[in-house]
Design a protein around this motif. Sequence first.
Motif, PDB file in Angstrom:
ATOM      1  N   SER A 127      50.703  44.231  40.814  1.00 23.73           N
ATOM      2  CA  SER A 127      50.019  43.686  39.646  1.00 23.73           C
ATOM      3  C   SER A 127      48.794  42.930  40.144  1.00 23.73           C
ATOM      4  O   SER A 127      48.902  42.055  41.010  1.00 23.73           O
ATOM      5  N   LYS A 128      47.623  43.245  39.624  1.00 22.41           N
ATOM      6  CA  LYS A 128      46.386  42.660  40.139  1.00 22.41           C
ATOM      7  C   LYS A 128      46.357  41.142  39.978  1.00 22.41           C
ATOM      8  O   LYS A 128      45.983  40.424  40.914  1.00 22.41           O
ATOM      9  N   ASN A 129      46.739  40.625  38.832  1.00 23.87           N
ATOM     10  CA  ASN A 129      46.702  39.179  38.610  1.00 23.87           C
ATOM     11  C   ASN A 129      47.669  38.443  39.523  1.00 23.87           C
ATOM     12  O   ASN A 129      47.320  37.415  40.119  1.00 23.87           O
ATOM     13  N   ALA A 132      46.421  38.374  43.109  1.00 20.45           N
ATOM     14  CA  ALA A 132      45.270  37.476  43.243  1.00 20.45           C
ATOM     15  C   ALA A 132      45.688  36.011  43.216  1.00 20.45           C
ATOM     16  O   ALA A 132      45.103  35.168  43.905  1.00 20.45           O
ATOM     17  N   GLU A 211      46.396  46.729  34.325  1.00 22.09           N
ATOM     18  CA  GLU A 211      46.785  45.455  34.918  1.00 22.09           C
ATOM     19  C   GLU A 211      47.329  45.627  36.330  1.00 22.09           C
ATOM     20  O   GLU A 211      47.621  44.653  37.010  1.00 22.09           O
ATOM     21  N   ASN A 213      47.508  48.167  40.172  1.00 23.35           N
ATOM     22  CA  ASN A 213      46.764  49.043  41.072  1.00 23.35           C
ATOM     23  C   ASN A 213      47.698  49.498  42.186  1.00 23.35           C
ATOM     24  O   ASN A 213      48.843  49.039  42.282  1.00 23.35           O
ATOM     25  N   THR A 235      42.105  52.084  47.065  1.00 26.49           N
ATOM     26  CA  THR A 235      42.933  51.822  45.902  1.00 26.49           C
ATOM     27  C   THR A 235      42.715  52.918  44.853  1.00 26.49           C
ATOM     28  O   THR A 235      41.651  53.532  44.801  1.00 26.49           O
ATOM     29  N   GLU A 239      38.479  48.857  43.597  1.00 30.86           N
ATOM     30  CA  GLU A 239      38.677  47.429  43.814  1.00 30.86           C
ATOM     31  C   GLU A 239      38.167  47.096  45.212  1.00 30.86           C
ATOM     32  O   GLU A 239      38.284  47.904  46.131  1.00 30.86           O
ATOM     33  N   ILE A 244      41.143  42.727  48.514  1.00 33.84           N
ATOM     34  CA  ILE A 244      42.547  43.100  48.692  1.00 33.84           C
ATOM     35  C   ILE A 244      43.087  42.558  50.010  1.00 33.84           C
ATOM     36  O   ILE A 244      44.177  41.987  50.079  1.00 33.84           O
TER      37      ILE A 244
END
Length: 261
Positions: A127-129, A132, A211, A213, A235, A239, A244
Motif C-alpha cells: 500500500s503506497k500510503n 510512505a 492505492e 503498487n 514498479t 513511481e 521507494i
Amino acid sequence: MCGRYVQVFSVDQVKKELPAIIVPSSFKGVQNYNTSPTQLVTVVQEADTPVLNEIRWGLLPPWESDHKKTGLFNIRAETITEPWKQKPGYARFIGSILSENRCLFLANGFYEWAAGKPPRQPYFIYSKNELAEQGLITFAGLTYEWVNKNTGEIMKTGGILTRPANELLKKVSHDRMPVILDDNLRNIWLKPNVDPGELKDIVKYQKEAKEMNAFPVGRIGRENSPSLLVPAGNTVYSESEIQINEQLSLLGMGGRRNNPR
C-alpha cells in the motif's frame, strides 16, 4: 491467494496503527521478510479491547488430526458471502467461527507470483500510503483453537481471507488477493457482536488498485532476509525509484537494485 508476506515492525508501529490495543510485555517486535504457512505470526484478535497475539498461520479445522498439516492459510471470502457454493462441511465450519473468531493479520506487504510457466516472477505488493508513512496493512482473518485429540494440546491457528483480484493484481497476472481492511473497517471487524450482514459487506471490500503498487523481486526461497525486497525491476505503476528505496530503507527492508536506470 496469499502464500507469503512480510511482517517487519516494532511495538511503536503496532501502537501507532491501533492505539487502543493491548500489547503483551513479551512482544519486542518482529522481523520476518518471508512469512510462510505453518509459521507463528502476529495478529490482533477480536475482543472488547483488541489484543496482540501470536498464532500459527494455517487454520486447522476440528476434523484435522495432524498438526503438521498446512491447514487453511487462505480462506475464500465467498465462503462467508456465498456459502451455498462451497463444500457444505467447510462452509458450516467457517460460518460457525465467524461471529467470535475474527482477527487482523499485520503486514508491510505481501508476495504474489505471476501466472504462467515456471520459473514464475514474484512481486512484492504494498500500500503506497502505509509504506510512505511506515505504517502497516491489515488482512481480515479468522482464528480457531484446534485441539489435538491424541494429546489434548491446544493450538491457536488462523487463516487470511482472500477475494478476487483488483486491477493491480491482474496486471501481475494473479487472480486473488487478501481482504485488506482500512481503519474504519478493521475497527468494525474486531468489534464483538457485529451483525453478520455487516461482516458479509466488509469481506466484499476491495482496496483500490490506485492505492497500491508492486515491483518484481528476485527468487524467494526459505531465507529470511531484507535482500528479498531488493527491487528487480520497475514498479507496475510509475513511481520514483529513489523514493521507494528510501521508504524501504527506513523500515529496514530491501535496498537499491543492482541495475538502476
